[in-house]
Motif scaffolding. Structure first.
Motif, PDB file in Angstrom:
ATOM      1  N   ARG A  34      61.084  35.457 104.072  1.00 33.85           N
ATOM      2  CA  ARG A  34      60.694  36.074 102.945  1.00 33.85           C
ATOM      3  C   ARG A  34      60.670  37.591 103.141  1.00 33.85           C
ATOM      4  NH1 ARG A  34      58.370  32.708  98.407  1.00 33.85           N
ATOM      5  NH2 ARG A  34      56.505  34.574  98.307  1.00 33.85           N
ATOM      6  N   SER A  44      67.089  37.414  98.628  1.00 31.02           N
ATOM      7  CA  SER A  44      66.253  37.076  97.429  1.00 31.02           C
ATOM      8  C   SER A  44      65.693  35.693  97.379  1.00 31.02           C
ATOM      9  CB  SER A  44      67.199  37.191  96.138  1.00 31.02           C
ATOM     10  OG  SER A  44      66.714  36.314  95.187  1.00 31.02           O
ATOM     11  N   PRO A  45      64.393  35.373  97.013  1.00 30.90           N
ATOM     12  CA  PRO A  45      63.663  34.154  96.916  1.00 30.90           C
ATOM     13  C   PRO A  45      64.538  33.335  96.315  1.00 30.90           C
ATOM     14  CG  PRO A  45      62.118  35.881  96.437  1.00 30.90           C
ATOM     15  CD  PRO A  45      63.331  36.504  96.628  1.00 30.90           C
ATOM     16  N   PHE A  79      58.626  29.341  93.565  1.00 27.31           N
ATOM     17  CA  PHE A  79      59.325  29.756  94.865  1.00 27.31           C
ATOM     18  C   PHE A  79      58.846  31.141  94.959  1.00 27.31           C
ATOM     19  CE2 PHE A  79      62.290  30.016  98.435  1.00 27.31           C
ATOM     20  CZ  PHE A  79      62.263  28.595  98.877  1.00 27.31           C
ATOM     21  N   ARG A  80      58.988  31.742  93.730  1.00 27.52           N
ATOM     22  CA  ARG A  80      58.656  33.277  93.996  1.00 27.52           C
ATOM     23  C   ARG A  80      57.205  33.592  94.332  1.00 27.52           C
ATOM     24  NH1 ARG A  80      62.196  33.783  89.192  1.00 27.52           N
ATOM     25  NH2 ARG A  80      64.283  34.491  89.884  1.00 27.52           N
TER      26      ARG A  80
END
Length: 269
Positions: free
Chosen positions: A109, A114-115, A263-264
């Motif tokens: 991360r 990108s996530p 997830f973000r």
């Protein structure tokens, strides 16, 4: 004399460029797929349960009236395919949870990836694995006596792919929020079992009492399995197929949106 320094609010992260985003997704997909192929044990046991259902449960239905047209294999095999997507997709988040607790997710991360690419790469790996297992399952069903048009099998596998993507993405999102493996297992087991029973995966819900049949209509997987059973019988333009396609795609869109949001966010624990 004092100097005033204007402080501007932190800029929002720029959205990933299309080319970089898909390249990053492909890199994550390749990494996850190689890890999966190295784990022969998980591949073997992941396929064993649906094969056992097909081999040991299927012959019991051969001479029974299941309340549907076609052979018992045209009823059972689609149900086992959806069961594979349901069970396989729902539990992949455990691997995400392990990677998170060992620091793998944190290291990824902090990279420019990108996530969303991290999520989609993992999800695509799961879809490829579950569709490959579904193909083997169909081949075994053909050996037992399943008869279905090739285009019906292809459409059925497309339903499996969409449903697998939805459940796998949501499972990965859950893996970012749950603190321990027992907590994840408790949530998954409590959710998956009643959904599996109410979807009519092994036996059509037409055989159920009226009240249970009514309750099952609130479960989206019922519409998916009814649609796959119709296309396996060669009935492509039925109401069940249209309803199954609409419900499956809508369910997948909701799951992917929820998974991206989970997830973000900041991992728990």
């Amino acid at each position: 004399m004092t100097t005033e320094t204007a402080t501007s609010p932190p800029a929002a992260p720029a959205p990933p460029e299309g080319g970089h985003f898909w390249a990053d997704t492909g890199l994550v997909f390749g990494r996850c797929l190689r890890a999966t192929l190295r784990s022969k044990t998980s591949l073997y046991f992941g396929m064993l349960q649906p094969l056992l259902f097909l081999a040991l449960f299927g012959p019991l239905l051969t001479h029974l009236d299941l309340g549907q047209e076609g052979s018992s294999w045209q009823t059972l095999v689609p149900g086992v395919l959806i069961q594979l997507a349901l069970l396989g997709g729902s539990y992949v988040g455990m691997g995400q949870l392990v990677e998170r607790t060992t620091g793998v997710v944190d290291r990824m991360r902090v990279t420019p990836v990108s996530p969303l690419a991290l999520l989609l790469g993992r999800t695509l790996r799961d879809v490829v694995q579950l569709v490959a297992q579904s193909v083997l399952l169909v081949l075994l069903g053909l050996a037992f006596g399943l008869r279905a048009p090739w285009w019906g099998i292809v459409v059925g596998l497309a339903f499996v792919a969409v449903l697998s993507a939805a459940l796998a993405a949501l499972s990965h999102g859950l893996g970012m929020k749950v603190r321990t493996t027992p907590e994840f297992a408790a949530i998954a087991n409590t959710t998956v079992l009643p959904l599996m029973l109410l979807s009519g995966l092994l036996l059509p819900m037409e055989l159920a009492p009226g009240w249970l049949d009514g309750v099952s209509r609130a479960v989206p997987f019922r519409y998916t399995v009814d649609a796959v059973r119709d296309v396996f019988r060669g009935d492509f333009s039925t109401v069940e197929v249209a309803a199954g396609a609409a419900v499956t795609v809508g369910f997948a869109a909701l799951c992917l949106a929820a998974a991206a949001r989970l997830f973000r966010g900041r991992p728990q624990g």
